[in-house]
Design a protein around this motif. Sequence first.
Motif, short mmCIF file in Angstrom:
data_model
loop_
_atom_site.label_atom_id
_atom_site.label_comp_id
_atom_site.label_asym_id
_atom_site.label_seq_id
_atom_site.Cartn_x
_atom_site.Cartn_y
_atom_site.Cartn_z
N MET A 1 0.86 -1.18 0.00
CA MET A 1 0.00 0.00 0.00
C MET A 1 0.89 1.24 0.00
SD MET A 1 -1.53 -0.10 3.83
CE MET A 1 -0.53 -0.66 5.20
N THR A 2 0.34 2.34 -0.43
CA THR A 2 1.09 3.59 -0.50
C THR A 2 1.00 4.32 0.84
OG1 THR A 2 -0.82 4.82 -1.29
CG2 THR A 2 0.61 3.81 -2.96
N LEU A 3 1.73 5.43 0.94
CA LEU A 3 1.68 6.25 2.16
C LEU A 3 0.26 6.77 2.41
CD1 LEU A 3 4.90 8.43 1.83
CD2 LEU A 3 4.56 6.45 3.27
N VAL B 1 9.62 -0.71 1.43
CA VAL B 1 10.59 -0.62 0.34
C VAL B 1 10.40 0.71 -0.36
CG1 VAL B 1 11.32 -1.67 -1.83
CG2 VAL B 1 10.46 -3.11 0.01
N LYS B 2 11.52 1.36 -0.71
CA LYS B 2 11.44 2.62 -1.45
C LYS B 2 11.70 2.33 -2.92
CE LYS B 2 12.62 7.42 -1.19
NZ LYS B 2 13.32 8.46 -0.45
N MET B 3 10.72 2.65 -3.76
CA MET B 3 10.85 2.48 -5.21
C MET B 3 10.88 3.86 -5.83
SD MET B 3 10.84 -0.80 -5.82
CE MET B 3 10.31 -1.04 -7.48
N GLY B 4 12.07 4.35 -6.15
CA GLY B 4 12.21 5.70 -6.67
C GLY B 4 11.98 6.70 -5.57
N THR B 5 10.88 7.44 -5.65
CA THR B 5 10.55 8.41 -4.60
C THR B 5 9.33 8.00 -3.79
OG1 THR B 5 9.17 9.65 -6.15
CG2 THR B 5 11.48 10.31 -5.98
N VAL B 6 8.83 6.78 -4.01
CA VAL B 6 7.61 6.31 -3.36
C VAL B 6 7.93 5.16 -2.41
CG1 VAL B 6 5.34 5.29 -3.77
CG2 VAL B 6 6.26 6.93 -5.39
N TRP B 7 7.42 5.27 -1.18
CA TRP B 7 7.54 4.16 -0.23
C TRP B 7 6.39 3.18 -0.44
CZ3 TRP B 7 11.50 2.94 2.80
CH2 TRP B 7 12.43 3.92 3.12
#
Length: 64
Positions: free
Chosen positions: A4-6, A33-39
């Motif tokens: 899920m996203t932040l 996990v951090k994918m680019g700028t998104v956790w």
Amino acid sequence: MDYMTLKEASKKWGVTPRRINYYCAADRIPGAVKMGTVWLIPKGAQKPADRRFKSTRCKDGENK
């Protein structure tokens, strides 16, 4: 594994996305996990405990 996203986690846990960002950056959410700028946060992750209070303290101020 489902993530899920932040924003989704903030609705689920009742805190701001910025607070969850701090939790992720401090490694307080296992499996985040951090994918680019998104956790990305695992769907089954639990909200980290609030470190401002001891776990034995009640909300009304009494110690048990």
